[in-house]
Scaffold this motif. Sequence first.
Motif, PDB file in Angstrom:
ATOM      1  N   ALA A  34       0.832  -1.206   0.000  1.00 33.73           N
ATOM      2  CA  ALA A  34       0.000   0.000   0.000  1.00 33.73           C
ATOM      3  C   ALA A  34       0.866   1.256   0.000  1.00 33.73           C
ATOM      4  O   ALA A  34       0.558   2.228  -0.706  1.00 33.73           O
ATOM      5  N   VAL A  35       1.951   1.240   0.758  1.00 35.25           N
ATOM      6  CA  VAL A  35       2.856   2.393   0.782  1.00 35.25           C
ATOM      7  C   VAL A  35       3.439   2.627  -0.611  1.00 35.25           C
ATOM      8  O   VAL A  35       3.423   3.745  -1.138  1.00 35.25           O
ATOM      9  N   PHE A  36       3.944   1.552  -1.249  1.00 35.83           N
ATOM     10  CA  PHE A  36       4.491   1.688  -2.597  1.00 35.83           C
ATOM     11  C   PHE A  36       3.401   2.074  -3.594  1.00 35.83           C
ATOM     12  O   PHE A  36       3.658   2.816  -4.543  1.00 35.83           O
ATOM     13  N   GLY A  37       2.187   1.577  -3.388  1.00 32.45           N
ATOM     14  CA  GLY A  37       1.083   1.933  -4.274  1.00 32.45           C
ATOM     15  C   GLY A  37       0.757   3.411  -4.223  1.00 32.45           C
ATOM     16  O   GLY A  37       0.567   4.056  -5.260  1.00 32.45           O
ATOM     17  N   VAL A  38       0.708   3.970  -3.029  1.00 28.46           N
ATOM     18  CA  VAL A  38       0.432   5.404  -2.869  1.00 28.46           C
ATOM     19  C   VAL A  38       1.564   6.241  -3.472  1.00 28.46           C
ATOM     20  O   VAL A  38       1.320   7.208  -4.204  1.00 28.46           O
ATOM     21  N   ILE A  39       2.801   5.847  -3.188  1.00 25.17           N
ATOM     22  CA  ILE A  39       3.948   6.568  -3.758  1.00 25.17           C
ATOM     23  C   ILE A  39       3.910   6.498  -5.286  1.00 25.17           C
ATOM     24  O   ILE A  39       4.103   7.495  -5.979  1.00 25.17           O
ATOM     25  N   GLY A  40       3.640   5.307  -5.799  1.00 28.38           N
ATOM     26  CA  GLY A  40       3.570   5.130  -7.249  1.00 28.38           C
ATOM     27  C   GLY A  40       2.454   5.936  -7.888  1.00 28.38           C
ATOM     28  O   GLY A  40       2.633   6.535  -8.951  1.00 28.38           O
ATOM     29  N   TYR A  41       1.301   5.973  -7.237  1.00 32.80           N
ATOM     30  CA  TYR A  41       0.163   6.719  -7.767  1.00 32.80           C
ATOM     31  C   TYR A  41       0.499   8.206  -7.888  1.00 32.80           C
ATOM     32  O   TYR A  41       0.308   8.814  -8.944  1.00 32.80           O
ATOM     33  N   PHE A  42       0.997   8.793  -6.803  1.00 33.91           N
ATOM     34  CA  PHE A  42       1.264  10.223  -6.829  1.00 33.91           C
ATOM     35  C   PHE A  42       2.455  10.567  -7.725  1.00 33.91           C
ATOM     36  O   PHE A  42       2.479  11.632  -8.347  1.00 33.91           O
ATOM     37  N   SER A  43       3.432   9.670  -7.811  1.00 30.72           N
ATOM     38  CA  SER A  43       4.553   9.896  -8.732  1.00 30.72           C
ATOM     39  C   SER A  43       4.072   9.872 -10.174  1.00 30.72           C
ATOM     40  O   SER A  43       4.427  10.752 -10.971  1.00 30.72           O
TER      41      SER A  43
END
Length: 131
Positions: free
Chosen positions: A100-109
């Motif tokens: 989930a952390v990587f997903g959020v970072i990936g989404y906003f990036s």
Amino acid sequence: FCGMAIPTFQMVLALILSVIFKASKPMSVIFTFISNPWSTPVLYPAACLLGATILGINLPLKDIQLSFNIVMSSFNFSGFTALGWKLFLSFMVGGPIIGAVFGVIGYFSARKIIIKSRARKELKRMNKSRA
């Protein structure tokens, strides 16, 4: 998020979720490759350690790494079964959190990159129309 799911089911899960959420199917499958031969030696033990910490399970990092090495060298899950449910539950709790952390970072990036790309294209289009 799906890149930290149970190995071998990552792409299937990503594809199902992309259908449900009407997202890009190819991109959702491609981004499951966050867990690859270079990142899994760090990501999977970290997920197990995080899950064990949250669950209050005594699971030393040394045991997690030993189990992971057995799994990676033999390409079977005997290493996971050696530690039993402690390792499995720890991974099932820690994996989604890290995912989930990587997903959020990936989404906003990705969102930031897309917005900048669209702005550049719009600027080029406006400059062409002025000329």
